[in-house]
Design a protein around this motif. Sequence first.
Motif, PDB file in Angstrom:
ATOM      1  N   ALA A  58      -8.690  -8.021 -10.608  1.00 13.14           N
ATOM      2  CA  ALA A  58      -9.426  -6.759 -10.747  1.00 13.14           C
ATOM      3  C   ALA A  58      -8.965  -6.041 -12.009  1.00 13.14           C
ATOM      4  O   ALA A  58      -7.772  -5.943 -12.286  1.00 13.14           O
ATOM      5  N   GLN A  59      -9.910  -5.556 -12.776  1.00 14.98           N
ATOM      6  CA  GLN A  59      -9.592  -4.797 -13.985  1.00 14.98           C
ATOM      7  C   GLN A  59      -9.422  -3.330 -13.604  1.00 14.98           C
ATOM      8  O   GLN A  59     -10.337  -2.528 -13.700  1.00 14.98           O
TER       9      GLN A  59
ATOM     10  N   GLN B 130       3.134   1.218 -14.843  1.00 16.68           N
ATOM     11  CA  GLN B 130       1.690   0.978 -14.887  1.00 16.68           C
ATOM     12  C   GLN B 130       1.386  -0.419 -15.411  1.00 16.68           C
ATOM     13  O   GLN B 130       1.936  -0.857 -16.417  1.00 16.68           O
ATOM     14  N   LYS B 131       0.503  -1.128 -14.708  1.00 12.77           N
ATOM     15  CA  LYS B 131       0.068  -2.469 -15.082  1.00 12.77           C
ATOM     16  C   LYS B 131      -1.436  -2.451 -15.339  1.00 12.77           C
ATOM     17  O   LYS B 131      -2.167  -1.662 -14.727  1.00 12.77           O
ATOM     18  N   PRO B 132      -1.949  -3.334 -16.217  1.00 15.03           N
ATOM     19  CA  PRO B 132      -3.353  -3.262 -16.627  1.00 15.03           C
ATOM     20  C   PRO B 132      -4.354  -3.870 -15.647  1.00 15.03           C
ATOM     21  O   PRO B 132      -5.552  -3.648 -15.789  1.00 15.03           O
ATOM     22  N   THR B 133      -3.860  -4.629 -14.663  1.00 14.98           N
ATOM     23  CA  THR B 133      -4.765  -5.290 -13.710  1.00 14.98           C
ATOM     24  C   THR B 133      -4.115  -5.357 -12.344  1.00 14.98           C
ATOM     25  O   THR B 133      -2.935  -5.018 -12.176  1.00 14.98           O
ATOM     26  N   GLY B 134      -4.865  -5.841 -11.375  1.00 18.67           N
ATOM     27  CA  GLY B 134      -4.295  -6.150 -10.075  1.00 18.67           C
ATOM     28  C   GLY B 134      -3.461  -7.422 -10.181  1.00 18.67           C
ATOM     29  O   GLY B 134      -3.394  -8.059 -11.229  1.00 18.67           O
TER      30      GLY B 134
ATOM     31  N   PRO C  56       0.079 -11.925 -12.139  1.00 16.15           N
ATOM     32  CA  PRO C  56      -1.001 -12.912 -12.111  1.00 16.15           C
ATOM     33  C   PRO C  56      -0.818 -13.968 -13.201  1.00 16.15           C
ATOM     34  O   PRO C  56      -0.311 -13.673 -14.284  1.00 16.15           O
ATOM     35  N   ALA C  57      -1.194 -15.192 -12.890  1.00 16.70           N
ATOM     36  CA  ALA C  57      -1.173 -16.252 -13.890  1.00 16.70           C
ATOM     37  C   ALA C  57      -2.200 -15.924 -14.965  1.00 16.70           C
ATOM     38  O   ALA C  57      -3.182 -15.200 -14.728  1.00 16.70           O
ATOM     39  N   ALA C  58      -1.988 -16.457 -16.146  1.00 15.30           N
ATOM     40  CA  ALA C  58      -2.849 -16.136 -17.285  1.00 15.30           C
ATOM     41  C   ALA C  58      -4.314 -16.469 -17.032  1.00 15.30           C
ATOM     42  O   ALA C  58      -5.200 -15.788 -17.535  1.00 15.30           O
TER      43      ALA C  58
ATOM     44  N   LEU D  51      22.488  -4.794   3.592  1.00 14.49           N
ATOM     45  CA  LEU D  51      22.762  -3.721   2.641  1.00 14.49           C
ATOM     46  C   LEU D  51      21.470  -3.067   2.176  1.00 14.49           C
ATOM     47  O   LEU D  51      21.450  -1.894   1.830  1.00 14.49           O
ATOM     48  N   ALA D  52      20.403  -3.856   2.148  1.00 14.90           N
ATOM     49  CA  ALA D  52      19.088  -3.344   1.735  1.00 14.90           C
ATOM     50  C   ALA D  52      18.026  -4.051   2.551  1.00 14.90           C
ATOM     51  O   ALA D  52      18.161  -5.229   2.884  1.00 14.90           O
ATOM     52  N   ARG D  53      16.974  -3.304   2.870  1.00 18.41           N
ATOM     53  CA  ARG D  53      15.827  -3.900   3.547  1.00 18.41           C
ATOM     54  C   ARG D  53      14.578  -3.235   2.999  1.00 18.41           C
ATOM     55  O   ARG D  53      14.594  -2.046   2.659  1.00 18.41           O
ATOM     56  N   GLN D  54      13.520  -4.002   2.895  1.00 13.40           N
ATOM     57  CA  GLN D  54      12.284  -3.459   2.357  1.00 13.40           C
ATOM     58  C   GLN D  54      11.481  -2.798   3.457  1.00 13.40           C
ATOM     59  O   GLN D  54      11.220  -3.405   4.494  1.00 13.40           O
ATOM     60  N   LEU D  55      11.088  -1.557   3.226  1.00 13.82           N
ATOM     61  CA  LEU D  55      10.292  -0.820   4.204  1.00 13.82           C
ATOM     62  C   LEU D  55       8.797  -1.012   3.964  1.00 13.82           C
ATOM     63  O   LEU D  55       8.030  -1.190   4.906  1.00 13.82           O
ATOM     64  N   THR D  56       8.398  -0.925   2.722  1.00 11.81           N
ATOM     65  CA  THR D  56       6.981  -1.016   2.393  1.00 11.81           C
ATOM     66  C   THR D  56       6.831  -1.324   0.913  1.00 11.81           C
ATOM     67  O   THR D  56       7.813  -1.296   0.158  1.00 11.81           O
ATOM     68  N   GLN D  57       5.616  -1.613   0.528  1.00  8.25           N
ATOM     69  CA  GLN D  57       5.285  -1.787  -0.880  1.00  8.25           C
ATOM     70  C   GLN D  57       3.849  -1.340  -1.077  1.00  8.25           C
ATOM     71  O   GLN D  57       3.093  -1.215  -0.117  1.00  8.25           O
ATOM     72  N   SER D  58       3.496  -1.090  -2.324  1.00  6.36           N
ATOM     73  CA  SER D  58       2.148  -0.640  -2.612  1.00  6.36           C
ATOM     74  C   SER D  58       1.769  -1.059  -4.027  1.00  6.36           C
ATOM     75  O   SER D  58       2.638  -1.185  -4.895  1.00  6.36           O
ATOM     76  N   ASN D  59       0.485  -1.275  -4.241  1.00  3.55           N
ATOM     77  CA  ASN D  59      -0.023  -1.549  -5.589  1.00  3.55           C
ATOM     78  C   ASN D  59      -0.279  -0.252  -6.345  1.00  3.55           C
ATOM     79  O   ASN D  59      -0.524  -0.272  -7.538  1.00  3.55           O
TER      80      ASN D  59
END
Length: 167
Positions: free
Chosen positions: A133-134, A97-101, A126-128, A38-46
């Motif tokens: 990367a900032q 939007q996220k503050p870090t990698g 990410p774990a605490a 029903l769904a398949r992932q094509l791509t992802q990006s940061n």
Amino acid sequence: MNPLQGRPATRYVSLLVTAGLLVGCAVNRGETAEGAPLARQLTQSNHCGLAAPGLVYLDSAGQIERLSGLPTRNLPLDTLRAVDFEREHLVLVSLGQKPTGGYGVTLEQSEIRDGTLEVTMTVRQPAADTLVAQVLTTPCAVLAITPEGWDRLKVSGAGMDTLTRER
């Protein structure tokens, strides 16, 4: 002697349980009639360029160009242009939007239940105590989904808000 004889309530309960199981099987689907997912992932990006969490639904090839204008977009549009829109539509699932990698989102599973295409995502963060990367990121995943058999899209997963869209 029939063991159910004299116990009509037991017979009716058995009948209701069987009917319920049959109805449940008819309402829930895990693949298309052709056996495709029903769904398949094509791509992802940061870096998708969407600053807010949400869904972008594309039901035609012409709509892909809308993504080319996103700021800081690092999404391979050629992969998306190869989709046959007669058979699949696209959904971009954004974490905002996220503050870090270290953040990301991937497809876990999908199912059609009572007219709703329910897509479950796995969210990575990410774990605490992790060095990351900032840098501001806008992680997302692009899914190809079936356009058939549903009127409502629901995308959810641990670590993200539930996102919905009516057809």
